[in-house]
Write an enzyme that holds these catalytic residues in place. Structure first.
Site, PDB file in Angstrom:
ATOM      1  NE  ARG A 110      -4.325  -1.303   0.193  1.00 27.62           N
ATOM      2  CZ  ARG A 110      -4.565  -2.363  -0.590  1.00 27.62           C
ATOM      3  NH1 ARG A 110      -3.632  -2.745  -1.461  1.00 27.62           N
ATOM      4  NH2 ARG A 110      -5.701  -3.023  -0.515  1.00 27.62           N
TER       5      ARG A 110
ATOM      6  CD  GLU B  64      -2.917   3.616  -5.427  1.00 29.92           C
ATOM      7  OE1 GLU B  64      -4.004   3.055  -5.685  1.00 29.92           O
ATOM      8  OE2 GLU B  64      -1.908   2.994  -5.093  1.00 29.92           O
TER       9      GLU B  64
ATOM     10  CG  HIS C 196      -3.138  -0.311  -6.974  1.00 29.32           C
ATOM     11  ND1 HIS C 196      -3.599   0.366  -5.862  1.00 29.32           N
ATOM     12  CD2 HIS C 196      -3.083  -1.618  -6.604  1.00 29.32           C
ATOM     13  CE1 HIS C 196      -3.810  -0.493  -4.870  1.00 29.32           C
ATOM     14  NE2 HIS C 196      -3.511  -1.693  -5.297  1.00 29.32           N
TER      15      HIS C 196
END
Length: 333
Positions: free
Chosen positions: A250, A279, A297
């Protein structure tokens, strides 16, 4: 006298209710196959003009199972609208978007999909590391921009073999990363919440100490209150100007502002980042750095991992409604 349906079961269907909790913009492509086994309650499909909370209060109060799609936040306020809820089935590897404290208080079981994504995430972590060390993406840009002809050969990268690799979080993903790096001849060590008795690799209780004895840190751990910004300026400093950080966990595991400064000032050797703190926003200062590889991601996502996630989700729902053990059960703190 007619028999009464089980609570949380659509009358006459024989299929238990399963609530789908997702962002409006998130697709849930497996709904058709889920409907073979369950009655799906999805606010954005069933009642798109009604506020989601109103739908939950009106229609989903009896639902005992919820599928949390991707990183859709599941806070205590939403959980309180679901008095019958007994299990949350997560479709992502992480669970930092779920209020685990409220789930623990209520006795709600939580699962994740880490096992479905572990191999693909590990592949991606190793790919990012190879790319950062050998500068493959940067070399590709160099060639496409015509600089090979203009400026000559691209600068040399570094070999992977023999590197000291510290893995932060030796769970599903971290274990697969270690398995993939061993044939390269890497010296592997790890940090985790506790030492794993059967693990052959050296264990460091402190990430600072792990970094002091590593050329590379690969972040695979969950984001918790304890691991927020666990990679800080001190860790980056001891890793050094030839050290590399790879993050497939993360974004908030890293103090991103300090990471940017360490890279810009040449105090850190490089980074491969699949995740970011805010993000889809990310620090544009990194765009021009050849020793940084960026990814939106995507580490865990392949058609194969999606299918494995679908199978795991259905399997866990079937297990729950059959009073059988759940897979990938998250241990609440």
């Amino acid at each position: 006298m007619s028999s009464q349906p089980e609570p949380g079961t659509e009358p006459g269907s024989g299929r238990p209710d399963v609530l789908v909790h997702r962002f409006r913009s998130f697709d849930f492509p497996f709904q058709a196959s889920f409907r073979d086994h369950f009655t799906i309650l999805d606010p954005w499909t069933d009642s798109p003009d009604e506020p989601a909370d109103a739908f939950l209060a009106r229609r989903a109060g009896g639902a005992r199972a919820l599928v949390c799609v991707g990183p859709t936040p599941l806070p205590a306020d939403t959980l309180r609208l679901l008095p019958s809820l007994q299990v949350v089935i997560g479709t992502s590897a992480g669970v930092d978007h779920i209020d685990l404290r409220e789930c623990r208080r209520r006795g709600i079981a939580v699962t994740n999909a880490g096992a479905a994504f572990a191999e693909d995430a590990a592949d991606y972590a190793v790919a990012l590391l190879l790319d950062v060390l050998r500068r493959m993406s940067a070399a590709d840009r160099y060639l496409r921009e015509g600089l090979w002809l203009k400026n000559g050969n691209y600068p040399l990268g570094f070999k992977l073999g023999g590197k000291r690799v510290g893995i932060v979080g030796l769970g599903n993903i971290g274990s697969h990363v270690a398995k993939r790096l061993q044939p390269f001849g890497c010296d592997i060590a790890y940090n985790s919440r506790s030492k794993k008795p059967s693990c052959p690799f050296p264990y460091y209780a402190s990430i600072h100490d792990l970094a002091s004895n590593s050329d590379v840190l690969i972040l695979c751990c969950a984001l918790t209150e304890e691991t927020h910004h666990v990679i800080n300026r001190e860790v980056m400093t001891v890793l050094g100007d030839r050290g590399v950080i790879i993050n497939v966990g993360r974004g908030s595991l890293i103090d991103e502002k300090e990471l940017v400064q360490s890279l810009l000032q040449g105090e850190l050797g490089g980074a491969g980042l699949d995740v970011f703190e805010d993000e889809p926003n990310m620090p544009k200062e990194l765009f021009g750095l050849d020793n940084v590889v960026l990814s939106p991601h995507r580490a865990v996502i392949t058609p194969e991992s999606f299918e494995a996630m679908r199978e795991l989700t259905i399997s866990n729902l079937k297990a729950f409604f059959s009073n059988e053990p759940l897979s990938c059960l998250v241990q609440h703190k």
